[in-house]
Enzyme design. Structure first.
Site, mmCIF file in Angstrom:
data_model
loop_
_atom_site.group_PDB
_atom_site.id
_atom_site.type_symbol
_atom_site.label_atom_id
_atom_site.label_comp_id
_atom_site.label_asym_id
_atom_site.label_seq_id
_atom_site.Cartn_x
_atom_site.Cartn_y
_atom_site.Cartn_z
ATOM 1 N N LYS A 54 18.591 29.818 -36.106
ATOM 2 C CA LYS A 54 19.640 30.697 -35.664
ATOM 3 C C LYS A 54 20.039 31.520 -36.980
ATOM 4 O O LYS A 54 20.652 32.924 -36.675
ATOM 5 C CB LYS A 54 21.119 29.981 -35.324
ATOM 6 N N GLN A 98 27.838 24.352 -32.639
ATOM 7 C CA GLN A 98 26.872 23.856 -32.126
ATOM 8 C C GLN A 98 26.490 22.166 -31.074
ATOM 9 O O GLN A 98 27.846 21.331 -31.718
ATOM 10 C CB GLN A 98 25.952 23.724 -33.097
ATOM 11 N N ASP A 121 27.565 32.109 -26.987
ATOM 12 C CA ASP A 121 26.916 31.242 -26.134
ATOM 13 C C ASP A 121 26.958 31.271 -24.645
ATOM 14 O O ASP A 121 26.076 31.090 -23.954
ATOM 15 C CB ASP A 121 27.312 30.177 -27.010
#
Ligand code: NAD
Length: 297
Positions: A54, A98, A121
């Site tokens: 990322k 994460q 997200d």
């Protein structure tokens, strides 16, 4: 018959090219670059690989990013306090925690702490709820990436029978929502299968579009698939491989070699859905910076 390959690496590259251009235009108008704050709790090797990918993607498209690496002993209170700081920091556009988190932390609780306007997200209940209502929202990156692949290859979804194997909050469920909504790009008749589904083949054999996100290597075999079906393999599984330097290789949830002989389109693993997830995260981060989804009133 041999299926056409859905090249996620190529399409992800195109999405990233568009984001890079848009970021450049955004900066040319006098705005600061978009900023993505990543939070990594603990030292899970796979999570490190994902956050590393990322970071690299951000650098590639001109998005600024920082990864805060926290001890896996951090308390929920401390982690949530940090997220609240990020929520009120105007120099941060997107926040990504994460997953998975260590077992003493509730991912629901932590995700709910993120300001939904920075939830790039698309996991916050506000974004999940708005997705169900066909309202503008941050869309979960992996299923959004699958929809982008359909768009790129002009694979029609409307009125088709789509079957999704897997019902997780981050892949299977939002995938089924995106496919099934009547007013959005989906409009498919959608079936969701999961580990409690009694006879998987009963459903998969009728699928015009089959999306597999179970995390089970080679779960879907040729005899389970309808001739001419579109197959999207989201699974990423490490299996032992003595011939590889690493000692393992990555395989999907679909038995690619046999299924490709029956399908009309198929995604490979790697190089299918995986690169799309990161590309869609870049897109979401830019949308967050521009306040496109949640305008400031
Ligand atoms: P998960 O473990 O949270 O959920 C798995 C789902 O599959 C569950 O709903 C479970 O009920 C179902 N399932 C498991 N075994 C099954 C079986 N035998 N038959 C039917 N259903 C079954 O996993 P997840 O986070 O949704 O991820 C699924 C897979 O996708 C994993 O391999 C993961 O690594 C991969 N993944 C890939 C990307 C990407 O970018 N390509 C992103 C996220 C996850």
């Amino acid at each position: 018959m041999s299926a056409e390959i859905i090249d996620g690496k190529k399409v992800a590259g195109l999405v990233r090219d568009r984001v890079r251009e848009d970021v450049s235009d955004w900066k040319a108008k006098g705005n600061r670059p978009p900023f993505l704050q990543v939070v990594l709790v603990g030292d899970d090797p796979a999570s490190r690989v994902y956050t590393g990918a990322k970071t690299k993607a951000c650098e590639d498209v001109g998005i600024e990013t920082k990864t805060e690496i926290l001890q896996d002993t951090i308390s929920a209170k401390e982690l949530k306090a940090l997220i609240r700081e990020y929520n009120t920091d105007d120099s941060i556009d997107g926040i990504l925690v994460q997953l998975p988190l260590p077992s003493h932390l509730s991912s629901h609780d932590v995700i709910e702490t993120i300001d939904h306007r920075k939830d790039v997200d698309g996991f916050h209940p506000m974004n999940v709820g708005r997705l169900s209502l066909d309202q503008p929202c941050f869309k979960s990156c992996t299923p959004a990436g699958v929809m982008e692949l359909f768009k790129h290859y002009s694979i029609g979804v409307k009125a088709k029978h789509a079957v999704v194997i897997g019902a997780s909050n981050i892949v299977g469920s939002p995938m089924a929502t995106m496919l099934s909504r009547e007013n959005s790009s989906g409009k498919a008749t959608t079936t969701i299968c999961h580990k409690y589904t009694k006879d998987l083949t009963l459903h998969t054999i009728n699928a015009d579009i089959l999306i597999v996100a179970a995390g089970q290597p080679h779960l879907v075999k040729a005899e389970m698939v309808k001739e001419g079906a579109v197959i999207v393999d989201v699974g990423i599984n490490r299996v032992a491989d003595e011939t590889s330097e690493k000692g393992y290789k990555l395989v999907g949830d679909v038995d690619f070699e046999s299924v490709k002989k029956k399908a009309s389109w198929i995604t490979p693993v790697p190089g299918g859905v995986g690169p799309m997830t990161v590309a869609m995260l870049m897109k979401n981060t830019l949308l967050a910076a521009k306040k496109s989804i949640y305008p400031v009133d």
